[in-house]
Design a protein around this motif. Structure first.
Motif: not given
Length: 156
Positions: A60-70
């Motif tokens: 999901q998009a959430q996975d990408v956004v959390q990876a970017a933040h991390s």
């Protein structure tokens, strides 16, 4: 030169449309179709903006956004900001288009802006301009803060 935009969109038709809009705005575009591809790009560079579809073949998009933040914000100096994110969705459950979503905690926590498909091109262009201007202003503030910290440390 400004940072590229990372476009994460599995549909070739939608990706082509969004890429043409972004390139017309003179943006450099990196295209990924999966969470894995997007994460690989994020590990090697920091985009100025993420434009991504909610549903991806491997997550999901959430996975990408959390990876970017991390990858890009975790562990940085206080005041570091998230890169702007535009989330495109079909069958939007949110009562917004181009504004902050207030219903999903992860969307609200990361300042994600939701755009419902079909995308209205003039509104999307205006939103991209606004997000890029915000990203550039944040980058300038971060640079000034780091220069201030460096001069402070040198004076100590």
């Amino acid at each position: 030169m400004s940072a590229p935009i990372l476009l994460i969109e599995p549909s070739p038709w939608v990706a082509s449309l969004v890429r043409s809009v972004l390139e017309r705005l003179r943006c450099r575009v990196i295209h990924a179709t999966t969470v894995a591809q997007a994460t690989s790009v994020l590990e090697s560079r920091k985009p100025g903006l993420l434009v991504l579809s909610h549903n991806l073949p491997d997550g999901q998009a959430q996975d990408v956004v959390q990876a970017a933040h991390s990858i890009h914000v975790h562990g940085q100096a206080p005041g570091s900001t998230l890169m702007p994110v535009i989330l495109t969705m079909t069958d939007c459950p949110y009562d917004v288009d181009g504004g902050p979503a207030k219903h999903a905690p992860w969307i609200q926590a990361h300042g994600v802006v939701v755009v419902c498909k079909p995308i209205q091109i003039p509104r999307f262009e205006a939103l991209v301009r606004r997000c890029l201007a915000s990203s550039q202003a944040n980058a300038l503030e971060a640079l000034e803060a780091s220069q201030h910290r460096a001069s402070w440390a040198a004076a100590s």
